[in-house]
Design a protein around this motif. Structure first.
Motif, short mmCIF file in Angstrom:
data_model
loop_
_atom_site.label_atom_id
_atom_site.label_comp_id
_atom_site.label_asym_id
_atom_site.label_seq_id
_atom_site.Cartn_x
_atom_site.Cartn_y
_atom_site.Cartn_z
N PRO A 39 0.81 -1.23 0.00
CA PRO A 39 0.00 0.00 0.00
C PRO A 39 0.84 1.27 0.00
O PRO A 39 0.37 2.33 -0.44
N VAL A 40 2.07 1.19 0.50
CA VAL A 40 2.94 2.37 0.52
C VAL A 40 3.59 2.57 -0.85
O VAL A 40 3.64 3.68 -1.38
N THR A 60 -5.30 -7.32 2.35
CA THR A 60 -4.68 -6.50 1.30
C THR A 60 -5.28 -6.79 -0.06
O THR A 60 -5.48 -5.88 -0.87
N PRO A 62 -0.07 2.48 -3.89
CA PRO A 62 -1.39 2.69 -3.28
C PRO A 62 -2.51 2.27 -4.24
O PRO A 62 -2.49 2.62 -5.41
N SER A 63 -3.44 1.50 -3.74
CA SER A 63 -4.54 1.02 -4.57
C SER A 63 -5.75 0.71 -3.70
O SER A 63 -5.61 0.17 -2.60
N GLU A 64 -6.91 1.04 -4.23
CA GLU A 64 -8.15 0.73 -3.52
C GLU A 64 -8.65 -0.66 -3.87
O GLU A 64 -9.60 -1.15 -3.24
#
Length: 488
Positions: free
Chosen positions: A375-376, A405, A379-381
Motif C-alpha cells: 500500500p505504501v 490486502t 497505493p490502490s483501492e
C-alpha cells in the motif's frame, strides 16, 4: 516479500529448478528493471549448466562440509584468497547481500557476490564487480575445476558417500571464480541453513543474519530456535556478527554463538536502527543510525519498510567490515552505494494498464512484509491477487497475511510437480476469505488475464494486479508479459 532459500526445488520447468527458473526482465511497458537484460546464454554456458543440474538437486542438500572442503583443498584453497561477508537468514538474504555488495563496491573495492536464485542466467549467481560473470570466464573456470570435481566425486563414492551436489559444485565454482578474478572481498549468501551449508567453508570476517522464521522445516527444524541454531553455525571466532531484529528464541541462539566464539554482536534496534522512512519517487528516503555514524535521508531505490531495514543491516555490516564498527562511512560514498542497490523480483512492477506487480513472497513472514509494503509503494483501492504456492509451504499462513490486502484472489498453480493443486489451494483460500472473493484458474496465462480483467472492471482507477506465492510462478508471469511485449 521474501528471498527464497536456495533449495526451494528442482522442477522440470525450462530446464531449471524453482530457484533457478529462467525469469525474463525488462518487458515492454514495464516499470524499472534491475537485472541483466533478457536473453539466453550460449551453448557453452548451457553445457556447464547442464553438467551442474545433472548432479543431485538442490532440494536434497547433504549435511556436510567435508566434500566441499576437499574440493577447494585440491584447488589450493581459493576461498582463503579474499575476505568474506557471509549472509544467512530466512527472508531478505538476497536483497541484503546485493545492498552490501553495492556499498562495498562504491568504496572502490573489487567485489564478488554469490546469491540465489538467478533470474535470467545461471551466471547471475556469480557476480564480479557488479556484473554477472562473463560467459567465457564462467566456462573457463568450470573447465579448470572439472577435473578436481571428478577426483572429489571418486573419493566420495569410494567411501560410500554421494558425489558433490549441484550446490556444492556451484559453491566451488564461485569460490574459484572470485580467486581468479581476483576480488578484494566476496559477499556470499548461504544456500540453506548455515552450519552444514557448503558455503560455510569460507573464513568470513563478518556474518550477517536477516530475519529468521520457520521455513524448510523438514531440513532445518520445526522451531525457530532449531533453525536459528543451524544458521548460527556460520559464526567464526573473533568475528563481527550483525543481525536484523529477531524473535527472542532466535536472538538467544545468536547471542550464544557470539559468546562462544568471542565475537561482537550488533542487533537492529539496539546496536543500529532505521530512524526515519519517507516514500519517494522510485523508492524511499531512509535515515539510519549505524554502529559508528548517523546517515540522513539516503535514497534507496527499493520499496517497503523491510527494505529500509535490510539497508540498515547492510550499512552495519559494511561498517563492521571496513572499520570493525568504529568508523563512520563516508556519506557520499554510502549514498552512491545505496542508490545502486537492486532486488529483482521483489515488489517489482512489470506491466501497466493495469499495473502488474510481482513479488517473491512465499511464506507467511514474507507475505506479511508484502502486505505492509504494497500500500505504501503502490497505493490502490482494489488489489487482485494471482496466487499459487508449493505444496510444502504454509498456504494458510500465506493467505492470512494477505487477506486484508487483496480484494479478490485468482487461485492458480506454479509450474512443476511440487506445486499445490489449484483446487486444493482454493479450498484453503475460500476457508480464509470466503467463496465470493475467490476465482480458480489452474492455467497461469488464464489466471493472469482473469486478474487483469477483474482489475479493469473494478470501480477504482488505481486497481492493480499482484502476483505472489512462488518465484517459479513469478518467473512464468514475467515470461508471459515479456512475450506480450515482443508480439506488439
Amino acid at each position: 516479500m521474501s528471498d527464497d532459500d536456495q533449495y526451494d526445488g528442482h522442477e522440470a520447468f525450462d530446464g531449471r529448478d524453482e530457484d533457478g527458473i529462467r525469469i525474463p526482465v525488462g518487458p515492454s511497458g514495464a516499470g524499472p528493471t534491475d537485472a541483466v537484460p533478457y536473453g539466453g546464454d550460449d551453448d557453452e554456458v548451457r553445457r556447464v549448466e547442464a553438467a551442474l543440474y545433472a548432479r543431485i538437486g538442490e532440494q536434497a542438500p547433504e549435511r556436510r562440509l567435508t566434500a566441499t572442503r576437499r574440493a577447494v583443498e585440491l584447488l589450493g584453497d581459493p576461498h582463503l584468497a579474499y575476505p568474506v561477508i557471509h549472509i544467512t537468514g530466512t527472508n531478505g538474504k538476497t536483497s541484503t547481500a546485493r545492498t552490501i555488495e553495492s556499498i562495498v563496491r562504491a568504496h572502490g573495492l573489487r567485489t564478488g557476490l554469490m546469491t540465489s536464485p538467478h533470474l535470467v542466467s545461471i551466471r547471475e549467481r556469480i557476480v564480479v564487480d557488479g556484473q554477472p560473470i562473463a560467459a567465457d570466464r564462467f566456462v573457463e573456470n568450470w573447465d579448470d575445476i572439472a577435473p578436481v570435481l571428478e577426483i572429489t566425486d571418486r573419493e566420495l563414492t569410494d567411501k560410500g558417500e554421494l558425489p558433490l551436489t549441484f550446490f556444492e559444485a556451484l559453491t566451488v565454482l564461485a569460490l574459484a571464480c572470485f580467486a581468479e578474478a581476483p576480488v578484494d572481498v566476496a559477499v556470499i549468501e548461504v544456500g540453506m541453513g548455515g552450519e552444514w551449508d557448503s558455503t560455510n567453508v569460507v573464513q568470513s570476517q563478518v556474518q550477517v543474519f536477516t530475519p529468521i522464521a520457520i521455513d524448510h522445516a523438514k531440513q532445518l527444524g520445526a522451531t525457530v530456535a532449531e533453525i536459528a541454531r543451524t544458521k548460527s553455525g556460520i559464526v567464526k571466532p573473533s568475528s563481527a556478527v550483525v543481525s536484523s531484529r529477531q524473535v527472542p528464541e532466535a536472538l538467544a541462539e545468536l547471542e550464544r554463538a557470539a559468546e562462544l566464539t568471542e565475537s561482537t554482536l550488533a542487533v537492529e534496534g539496539a546496536g543500529f536502527a532505521v530512524t526515519d522512512v519517507t516514500p519517494a519517487v522510485g523508492g524511499q528516503l531512509v535515515t539510519v543510525q549505524g554502529i559508528a555514524g548517523r546517515y540522513d535521508d539516503l535514497f534507496l531505490p527499493l520499496f517497503g519498510r523491510h527494505q529500509a531495514e535490510n539497508a540498515a543491516v547492510a550499512i552495519a555490516a559494511v561498517e563492521s567490515f571496513l572499520g570493525r564498527g568504529t568508523q563512520a562511512l563516508d556519506e557520499d560514498v554510502l549514498s552512491e552505494g545505496l542508490a545502486g542497490a537492486t532486488s529483482p523480483g521483489r515488489l517489482q512492477p512489470i506491466a501497466t494498464e493495469p499495473t502488474v506487480v510481482v513479488d517473491a513472497a512465499h511464506n507467511p513472514h514474507g507475505a506479511k512484509a508484502l502486505a505492509e509494503a504494497l500500500p505504501v509503494a503502490f497505493p490502490s483501492e482494489h488489489v487482485v491477487g494471482v496466487v499459487g504456492i508449493l505444496g510444502d509451504k504454509d498456504a494458510r499462513g500465506f493467505v492470512r497475511a494477505l487477506k486484508d490486502t487483496v480484494a479478490t484472489f485468482v487461485v492458480t498453480q506454479p509450474p512443476g510437480e511440487r506445486a499445490l493443486d489449484a483446487d486444493e489451494f482454493a479450498r484453503v483460500v475460500v476457508d480464509e476469505v470466503g467463496e465470493d472473493r475467490v476465482v480458480v484458474e489452474p492455467t497461469l496465462a488464464a489466471a493472469l488475464q482473469e486478474a487483469r480483467d477483474l482489475a479493469d472492471e473494478a470501480d477504482a482507477e488505481d486497481a492493480l494486479v499482484l502476483v505472489a506465492g512462488s518465484i517459479v510462478m513469478v518467473g512464468a508471469v514475467m515470461d508471459l508479459v515479456h512475450r506480450e511485449g515482443e508480439a506488439k
